[in-house]
Scaffold this active site. Structure first.
Site, short mmCIF file in Angstrom:
data_model
loop_
_atom_site.label_atom_id
_atom_site.label_comp_id
_atom_site.label_asym_id
_atom_site.label_seq_id
_atom_site.Cartn_x
_atom_site.Cartn_y
_atom_site.Cartn_z
N LYS A 177 0.84 -1.21 0.00
CA LYS A 177 0.00 0.00 0.00
C LYS A 177 0.87 1.26 0.00
O LYS A 177 1.54 1.57 0.98
CB LYS A 177 -0.91 0.05 1.24
CG LYS A 177 -1.97 1.15 1.07
CD LYS A 177 -2.59 1.60 2.36
CE LYS A 177 -1.94 2.80 2.97
NZ LYS A 177 -1.94 4.02 2.18
N GLU A 217 -1.64 7.50 -0.08
CA GLU A 217 -2.70 7.98 -0.96
C GLU A 217 -2.23 9.20 -1.78
O GLU A 217 -2.75 9.48 -2.85
CB GLU A 217 -3.94 8.36 -0.16
CG GLU A 217 -3.70 9.49 0.83
CD GLU A 217 -4.84 9.70 1.80
OE1 GLU A 217 -5.75 10.45 1.49
OE2 GLU A 217 -4.81 9.10 2.89
N GLY A 252 6.28 5.19 8.63
CA GLY A 252 5.35 6.31 8.72
C GLY A 252 5.47 7.00 10.07
O GLY A 252 6.49 6.86 10.76
N GLY A 253 4.43 7.69 10.44
CA GLY A 253 4.45 8.48 11.67
C GLY A 253 4.37 7.60 12.92
O GLY A 253 3.83 6.49 12.89
N THR A 280 0.71 6.59 14.03
CA THR A 280 0.15 5.45 13.28
C THR A 280 0.87 4.17 13.68
O THR A 280 0.24 3.12 13.84
CB THR A 280 0.32 5.67 11.75
OG1 THR A 280 0.01 7.01 11.43
CG2 THR A 280 -0.54 4.74 10.96
N GLY A 281 2.18 4.26 13.86
CA GLY A 281 2.97 3.08 14.24
C GLY A 281 2.50 2.49 15.56
O GLY A 281 2.41 1.27 15.69
N GLU A 312 9.23 1.62 11.15
CA GLU A 312 10.23 2.68 10.94
C GLU A 312 9.46 3.99 11.10
O GLU A 312 8.66 4.35 10.24
CB GLU A 312 10.80 2.60 9.51
CG GLU A 312 11.58 1.36 9.22
CD GLU A 312 12.89 1.30 9.98
OE1 GLU A 312 13.37 2.34 10.43
OE2 GLU A 312 13.40 0.18 10.15
N CYS A 315 12.69 11.36 7.58
CA CYS A 315 12.57 10.88 8.96
C CYS A 315 13.83 11.18 9.78
O CYS A 315 13.74 11.50 10.96
CB CYS A 315 12.26 9.39 8.98
SG CYS A 315 13.42 8.43 8.01
N GLU A 342 8.15 16.13 16.19
CA GLU A 342 8.59 16.07 14.80
C GLU A 342 7.73 17.00 13.94
O GLU A 342 6.51 16.90 13.94
CB GLU A 342 8.46 14.64 14.28
CG GLU A 342 8.98 14.50 12.88
CD GLU A 342 8.81 13.11 12.32
OE1 GLU A 342 7.70 12.57 12.39
OE2 GLU A 342 9.80 12.56 11.81
P1 NDP Z 1 1.48 8.25 8.28
O1 NDP Z 1 1.82 7.45 9.47
O2 NDP Z 1 0.26 9.09 8.32
O3 NDP Z 1 1.29 7.32 7.01
C1 NDP Z 1 2.24 6.39 6.58
C2 NDP Z 1 1.52 5.33 5.76
O4 NDP Z 1 0.61 4.64 6.59
C3 NDP Z 1 0.70 5.88 4.61
O5 NDP Z 1 0.68 4.95 3.55
C4 NDP Z 1 -0.68 5.98 5.23
O6 NDP Z 1 -1.72 5.95 4.31
C5 NDP Z 1 -0.70 4.73 6.08
N1 NDP Z 1 -1.64 4.76 7.18
C6 NDP Z 1 -2.17 5.83 7.83
N2 NDP Z 1 -3.00 5.42 8.81
C7 NDP Z 1 -3.00 4.05 8.79
C8 NDP Z 1 -3.64 3.04 9.54
N3 NDP Z 1 -4.47 3.33 10.53
N4 NDP Z 1 -3.40 1.75 9.25
C9 NDP Z 1 -2.55 1.42 8.24
N5 NDP Z 1 -1.92 2.34 7.47
C10 NDP Z 1 -2.12 3.64 7.75
O7 NDP Z 1 2.75 9.10 7.94
P2 NDP Z 1 2.97 10.10 6.76
O8 NDP Z 1 2.56 9.51 5.45
O9 NDP Z 1 2.39 11.39 7.16
O10 NDP Z 1 4.57 10.15 6.70
C11 NDP Z 1 5.32 10.94 7.47
C12 NDP Z 1 5.87 10.16 8.65
O11 NDP Z 1 6.64 9.05 8.23
C13 NDP Z 1 6.81 11.02 9.44
O12 NDP Z 1 6.40 11.04 10.78
C14 NDP Z 1 8.18 10.36 9.30
O13 NDP Z 1 8.99 10.48 10.40
C15 NDP Z 1 7.83 8.96 9.02
N6 NDP Z 1 8.91 8.36 8.22
C16 NDP Z 1 9.79 7.48 8.83
C17 NDP Z 1 10.84 6.94 8.12
C18 NDP Z 1 11.80 5.97 8.75
O14 NDP Z 1 12.57 5.34 8.04
N7 NDP Z 1 11.82 5.82 10.05
C19 NDP Z 1 11.05 7.27 6.71
C20 NDP Z 1 10.09 8.18 6.19
C21 NDP Z 1 9.05 8.70 6.93
P3 NDP Z 1 -2.27 7.29 3.60
O15 NDP Z 1 -1.14 8.25 3.52
O16 NDP Z 1 -2.66 6.80 2.28
O17 NDP Z 1 -3.38 7.75 4.44
#
Ligand code: NDP
Length: 483
Positions: free
Chosen positions: A172, A175, A225-226, A229-230, A247, A281, A378
């Protein structure tokens, strides 16, 4: 682009009726419209991946997987310009950075092909004369979820080891940025993997992401991701003990000691903080400078900021492009207001600089206290704080004092001292006199609330395996209970 954006069981499908506009953040124009995967299609993709894992000849023998990874690397490399262009118009990152992302992706695919080729099985003679084999087996159906800042590269960091280990995948993308992954899926399709081994379900966190996380037939979640969410994903996976790699976010410090090469440190600080508009990140969002260098560091930093090329990301000279979306721009602006309310001094930037596109000039805050939210949270944009420190102890304390622990940078001419400091920093990656380079053969991930597990290197492969111990007795005699 065809209007079929969902890839299940080796076939393209039309998604939901509803269309999602994909926006170019540099001019706010619609690039294309995407039909997201429906809830039903997401479930079908999981079942296709399950079927492929259980009933096809996948995971085949390693030589087949090696050839798949190498073919994909060659195809991607051949299309470097096309992928770089797509990544740039969809994310707003400067074109030179997009080319690097493609080249790093190619390297990652080749690394895991070579890794698989050189891997040997562990076989041990045991004390009782039996033989033990320790086997790394694939986990099964893996859901791979990535954010919008490095869609292709972060995708490949998961796809390459997951395929190398013999798993099946439901992927996935964010979006906001599905375009490079749609293009990659076409390459994967052209290689002719068994149907169901790789599936693509574009769509939002809800319902597509949530369905992947909560579905009982998904055996592993690999998420970037964030942190918020993690945490939610981790809670969901606790119920079934689903395997999970996270991550997450960061608030990484860059420490400049009094014996650093100042010009070098300023140039690296610019790169560390503002690469990819600070939407990284590991971005160095907290700069800590020894008080002896502090004033000259600030002078040089401001001069360098004023010469930064901000503009059209397709222009070869551009060093910084727009932020990803209008809502993210507003979020970053909220933090700039918050910093001012907290009493920090905004030395430069934090302003919208073009009529069209989500551009923001890089912001530098001074007059900082450690408990300010702009220091602790962040922001994920071009906003940094610059703080002073007096001695090593204080530098280490400030550096470690957030919930995050993703990365750090140290600038000092004394490498022995720098290594000692590195040992005391609570972060997964420490660069001494450099910053940002991910090495495909070294682990990447976070301490504390920056994540769980590691990507890249051998650790990135292990994250997609289960370990099995097979013990073989040539002619095992019954032991009897008490012998
Ligand atoms: P999000 O956590 O919002 O989203 C990351 C992904 O998870 C997207 O594909 C998103 O979908 C999906 N998602 C959101 N909610 C859910 C859920 N409840 N269940 C499953 N999947 C979900 O982060 P962002 O996209 O805003 O990215 C920025 C964040 O990512 C920053 O906080 C950054 O630190 C972190 N990041 C970490 C990295 C690392 O290596 N540690 C590298 C890059 C970024 P959708 O966007 O389609 O809603």
């Amino acid at each position: 682009m065809s209007n079929h954006h969902v890839y299940i069981n080796g076939t393209w499908h039309k998604g939901n009726e509803e269309k999602r506009s994909i926006i170019n953040p540099s001019n706010e124009q619609v690039i294309t419209e995407i039909n997201d995967a429906s809830l039903q299609q997401t479930r079908e993709a999981i079942e296709a991946a399950r079927h492929a894992f259980q009933y096809t000849n996948w995971p085949a023998d390693p030589s087949y997987r090696i050839s798949v990874l190498r073919q994909l690397a060659d195809l991607l490399e051949k299309d470097t310009e096309k992928f770089a262009y797509i990544e740039t118009i969809n994310t707003g990152k400067p074109i030179r950075e997009s080319r690097l992302d493609v080249s790093d992706s190619v390297q990652c695919l080749r690394y895991y092909a070579n890794f698989l080729e050189q891997r040997t099985m562990t076989e041990k003679k045991m004390a009782d004369g039996t033989t033990s084999k320790i086997i790394a087996e694939p986990i099964g159906v893996c859901a791979l979820i990535v954010p919008w800042n490095f869609p292709l590269l972060l995708g490949i960091w998961k796809i390459a080891p997951a395929l190398a280990a013999g798993n099946t995948i439901v992927f996935k993308p964010s979006e906001l940025t599905p375009l490079s992954l749609l293009e990659l899926t076409k390459l994967i399709d052209s290689i002719g993997l068994p149907p169901g081994v790789f599936n693509l379900v574009p769509g939002g966190g809800s319902p597509v992401g949530e369905t992947l996380v909560t579905h009982p037939h998904v055996e592993k979640i690999s998420f970037t991701g964030g942190t918020k969410t993690g945490r939610w994903i981790y809670e969901q996976c606790a119920g079934s003990l689903k395997r999970v790699s996270l991550e997450l976010g960061g608030k990484s410090p860059l420490l400049v000691f009094e014996d650093a090469d100042l010009d070098n440190a300023v140039e690296w600080a610019m790169f560390a903080s503002f690469l990819n508009q600070g939407e990284v990140c590991v971005a160095a969002s907290r700069i800590l400078v020894h008080e002896h260098l502090y004033d000259s560091f600030i002078d040089k930093l401001i001069k360098r900021l004023d010469s930064l090329h901000i503009g059209d990301p397709l222009d070869e000279k551009t060093e910084m492009g727009p932020l990803i979306s209008s809502s993210h721009l507003e979020k970053v602006e909220t933090y700039i207001q918050l910093g001012l309310q907290e009493g920090a001094v905004l030395l430069r930037g934090g302003e919208r600089i073009k009529e069209q596109g989500y551009y923001l000039s890089p912001a530098v805050f001074v007059n900082i206290h450690q408990d300010m939210r702009i220091v602790q949270e962040e922001i994920f944009g071009p906003v940094i704080t610059v703080q002073r420190f007096n001695n090593d102890k204080e530098a280490i304390e400030l550096a470690n004092d957030t919930i995050y622990g993703l990365a750090a940078g140290i600038f000092s001419r004394d490498l022995e001292r720098a290594e000692q400091i590195a040992r005391k920093l609570r972060a997964g990656t420490i660069w001494i006199n450099s910053y940002h380079t991910p090495y495909v053969d070294a682990p990447w991930g976070g301490f504390k609330q920056s994540g769980i597990g590691r990507e890249l290197g051998p650790q990135g492969f292990t994250a997609f395996t289960e370990t099995k111990h097979v013990n073989i007795s040539e002619n095992g005699k019954p032991l009897g209970w008490y012998q």
